[in-house]
Design a protein around this motif. Structure first.
Motif, PDB file in Angstrom:
ATOM      1  N   HIS A  94       1.010  -1.010   0.050  1.00  0.00           N
ATOM      2  CA  HIS A  94      -0.025   0.007  -0.021  1.00  0.00           C
ATOM      3  C   HIS A  94       0.786   1.091  -0.132  1.00  0.00           C
ATOM      4  CE1 HIS A  94      -3.738  -2.319   1.090  1.00  0.00           C
ATOM      5  NE2 HIS A  94      -2.825  -3.012   1.825  1.00  0.00           N
ATOM      6  N   ALA A  95       0.393   2.215  -0.854  1.00  0.00           N
ATOM      7  CA  ALA A  95       1.362   3.384  -0.920  1.00  0.00           C
ATOM      8  C   ALA A  95       0.431   4.622  -0.489  1.00  0.00           C
ATOM      9  CB  ALA A  95       1.896   3.672  -2.380  1.00  0.00           C
ATOM     10  N   ASP A  96       1.051   5.697   0.442  1.00  0.00           N
ATOM     11  CA  ASP A  96       0.420   6.681   0.385  1.00  0.00           C
ATOM     12  C   ASP A  96       1.284   8.069   0.749  1.00  0.00           C
ATOM     13  OD1 ASP A  96      -2.513   7.812   1.871  1.00  0.00           O
ATOM     14  OD2 ASP A  96      -0.699   9.009   2.712  1.00  0.00           O
ATOM     15  N   PRO A  97       1.142   9.110   0.272  1.00  0.00           N
ATOM     16  CA  PRO A  97       2.027  10.151   0.190  1.00  0.00           C
ATOM     17  C   PRO A  97       2.526  10.557   1.656  1.00  0.00           C
ATOM     18  CG  PRO A  97      -0.085  11.103  -0.712  1.00  0.00           C
ATOM     19  CD  PRO A  97      -0.198   9.560  -0.495  1.00  0.00           C
ATOM     20  N   LEU A  98       1.886  10.187   2.612  1.00  0.00           N
ATOM     21  CA  LEU A  98       2.161  10.471   3.963  1.00  0.00           C
ATOM     22  C   LEU A  98       2.940   9.177   4.672  1.00  0.00           C
ATOM     23  CD1 LEU A  98      -0.784  12.191   5.532  1.00  0.00           C
ATOM     24  CD2 LEU A  98       1.323  13.346   4.489  1.00  0.00           C
ATOM     25  N   ASN A 100       6.230   6.550   5.677  1.00  0.00           N
ATOM     26  CA  ASN A 100       7.440   6.823   5.632  1.00  0.00           C
ATOM     27  C   ASN A 100       8.033   5.282   5.528  1.00  0.00           C
ATOM     28  OD1 ASN A 100       7.789   9.410   6.612  1.00  0.00           O
ATOM     29  ND2 ASN A 100       6.603   8.820   8.226  1.00  0.00           N
ATOM     30  N   ALA A 101       7.304   4.586   4.797  1.00  0.00           N
ATOM     31  CA  ALA A 101       7.924   3.250   4.274  1.00  0.00           C
ATOM     32  C   ALA A 101       8.755   3.241   3.038  1.00  0.00           C
ATOM     33  CB  ALA A 101       6.796   2.229   4.160  1.00  0.00           C
ATOM     34  N   ARG A 102       9.689   2.409   3.078  1.00  0.00           N
ATOM     35  CA  ARG A 102      10.697   2.574   1.884  1.00  0.00           C
ATOM     36  C   ARG A 102      10.229   1.430   0.952  1.00  0.00           C
ATOM     37  NH1 ARG A 102      15.668   5.130   2.412  1.00  0.00           N
ATOM     38  NH2 ARG A 102      16.297   5.668   4.500  1.00  0.00           N
ATOM     39  N   PRO A 103      10.069   1.637  -0.387  1.00  0.00           N
ATOM     40  CA  PRO A 103       9.828   0.597  -1.321  1.00  0.00           C
ATOM     41  C   PRO A 103      10.781  -0.799  -1.335  1.00  0.00           C
ATOM     42  CG  PRO A 103      10.576   2.359  -2.433  1.00  0.00           C
ATOM     43  CD  PRO A 103      10.560   3.089  -1.190  1.00  0.00           C
ATOM     44  N   ASN A 108      13.013  -6.486  -0.731  1.00  0.00           N
ATOM     45  CA  ASN A 108      13.454  -7.316   0.059  1.00  0.00           C
ATOM     46  C   ASN A 108      12.624  -7.914   1.109  1.00  0.00           C
ATOM     47  OD1 ASN A 108      15.988  -6.617  -0.939  1.00  0.00           O
ATOM     48  ND2 ASN A 108      15.701  -4.455   0.168  1.00  0.00           N
ATOM     49  N   TRP A 109      11.572  -8.677   0.511  1.00  0.00           N
ATOM     50  CA  TRP A 109      10.465  -8.961   1.746  1.00  0.00           C
ATOM     51  C   TRP A 109      11.172 -10.081   2.590  1.00  0.00           C
ATOM     52  CZ3 TRP A 109       6.378  -7.421   3.712  1.00  0.00           C
ATOM     53  CH2 TRP A 109       5.544  -8.499   4.458  1.00  0.00           C
ATOM     54  N   ARG A 110      11.726 -10.970   2.183  1.00  0.00           N
ATOM     55  CA  ARG A 110      12.180 -11.860   3.089  1.00  0.00           C
ATOM     56  C   ARG A 110      13.314 -11.311   4.141  1.00  0.00           C
ATOM     57  NH1 ARG A 110      13.039 -17.557   1.408  1.00  0.00           N
ATOM     58  NH2 ARG A 110      14.945 -17.560   2.388  1.00  0.00           N
ATOM     59  N   ASP A 111      14.095 -10.460   4.148  1.00  0.00           N
ATOM     60  CA  ASP A 111      14.825  -9.657   4.952  1.00  0.00           C
ATOM     61  C   ASP A 111      13.819  -8.741   5.885  1.00  0.00           C
ATOM     62  OD1 ASP A 111      17.555  -8.770   6.109  1.00  0.00           O
ATOM     63  OD2 ASP A 111      16.597  -6.626   5.206  1.00  0.00           O
ATOM     64  N   PHE A 112      12.916  -8.075   5.336  1.00  0.00           N
ATOM     65  CA  PHE A 112      11.957  -7.600   6.116  1.00  0.00           C
ATOM     66  C   PHE A 112      11.173  -8.402   6.972  1.00  0.00           C
ATOM     67  CE2 PHE A 112       7.848  -5.533   7.019  1.00  0.00           C
ATOM     68  CZ  PHE A 112       8.178  -4.264   7.286  1.00  0.00           C
ATOM     69  N   TYR A 152      14.447   0.335   6.617  1.00  0.00           N
ATOM     70  CA  TYR A 152      13.047   0.289   5.950  1.00  0.00           C
ATOM     71  C   TYR A 152      12.209   1.463   6.176  1.00  0.00           C
ATOM     72  CZ  TYR A 152      14.473  -4.380   4.430  1.00  0.00           C
ATOM     73  OH  TYR A 152      15.215  -5.226   4.055  1.00  0.00           O
ATOM     74  N   ARG A 153      12.694   2.306   6.939  1.00  0.00           N
ATOM     75  CA  ARG A 153      11.589   3.562   7.198  1.00  0.00           C
ATOM     76  C   ARG A 153      12.523   4.906   6.987  1.00  0.00           C
ATOM     77  NH1 ARG A 153       9.862   5.596  13.248  1.00  0.00           N
ATOM     78  NH2 ARG A 153       8.096   7.163  12.366  1.00  0.00           N
TER      79      ARG A 153
END
Ligand code: HEC
Length: 157
Positions: A94-98, A100-103, A108-112, A152-153
């Motif tokens: 999910h994306a939103d202008p507000l 602070n999550a990095r794409p 790198n889903w497994r690492d996350f 990631y933030r």
């Protein structure tokens, strides 16, 4: 005989300083109510729930609140549940202008996910029997929160 009070060992003093700094670093964006994307709101609110529980324990550890075993245990449970929820609330990008999550979370889903697991493990290992136990086990959780945020933030200004 009552043993004399010893000064805090250097390592504990350092951890207290780290905790004070980190509490500032974990500040909430305060934007959650303006976020229009429900999926982003959900993941922010999971984080804010974890943050409130961490704050309760941090206050006890730092002497800003009296140690209370029941409250500490309740906070531990909230931290276990909220860290467990991290993979599911972040799975969809999910994306939103507000936000602070990095794409990179989704490339790198497994690492996350493994960083989320590490945080959950640290939450489980929180020992809330006594203040000394909490002091020994809380820093590890805090480091797990910061370890993921560093990567990631986005830094907040
Ligand atoms: C696996 C990664 C990861 C872990 C572990 C993690 N976070 Fe986060 N956190 C994030 C990401 C990514 C964001 C940004 C989400 C967004 O803005 O969409 C965030 C946002 C936040 C926010 C701001 C929410 C808002 O209102 O904008 C707080 C507060 C927070 N986290 C606290 C914590 C605490 C406390 C812990 C540890 C108990 C923790 N986080 C563990 C990844 C993580």
């Amino acid at each position: 005989m009552i043993p004399p009070r010893r000064p805090l060992p250097a390592v504990t003093a350092l951890l207290l300083i780290a905790l004070a700094l980190a509490t500032a670093a974990l500040a909430q964006s305060g934007q959650i109510s303006d976020v229009a994307t429900p999926g982003v709101q959900t993941r922010m609110s999971t984080m804010n729930t974890a943050n409130t529980a961490l704050g309760t324990l941090g206050d006890m550890m730092g002497g800003r609140a009296l140690f209370d075993r029941d409250r500490a245990d309740a906070a531990r449970r909230i931290l276990i549940d909220s860290t467990r929820a991290i993979p599911s609330v972040f799975r969809k990008p999910h994306a939103d202008p507000l936000s602070n999550a990095r794409p990179e979370i989704w490339s790198n889903w497994r690492d996350f996910r493994s960083r989320a697991k590490a945080a959950q493990r640290a939450a489980r290992r929180l020992d809330t029997d006594a203040l000394t136990d909490l002091r020994l086990t809380l820093p590890k959780l805090l480091l797990a929160c910061l370890n993921c945020h560093d990567t990631y933030r986005l830094p907040m200004d």
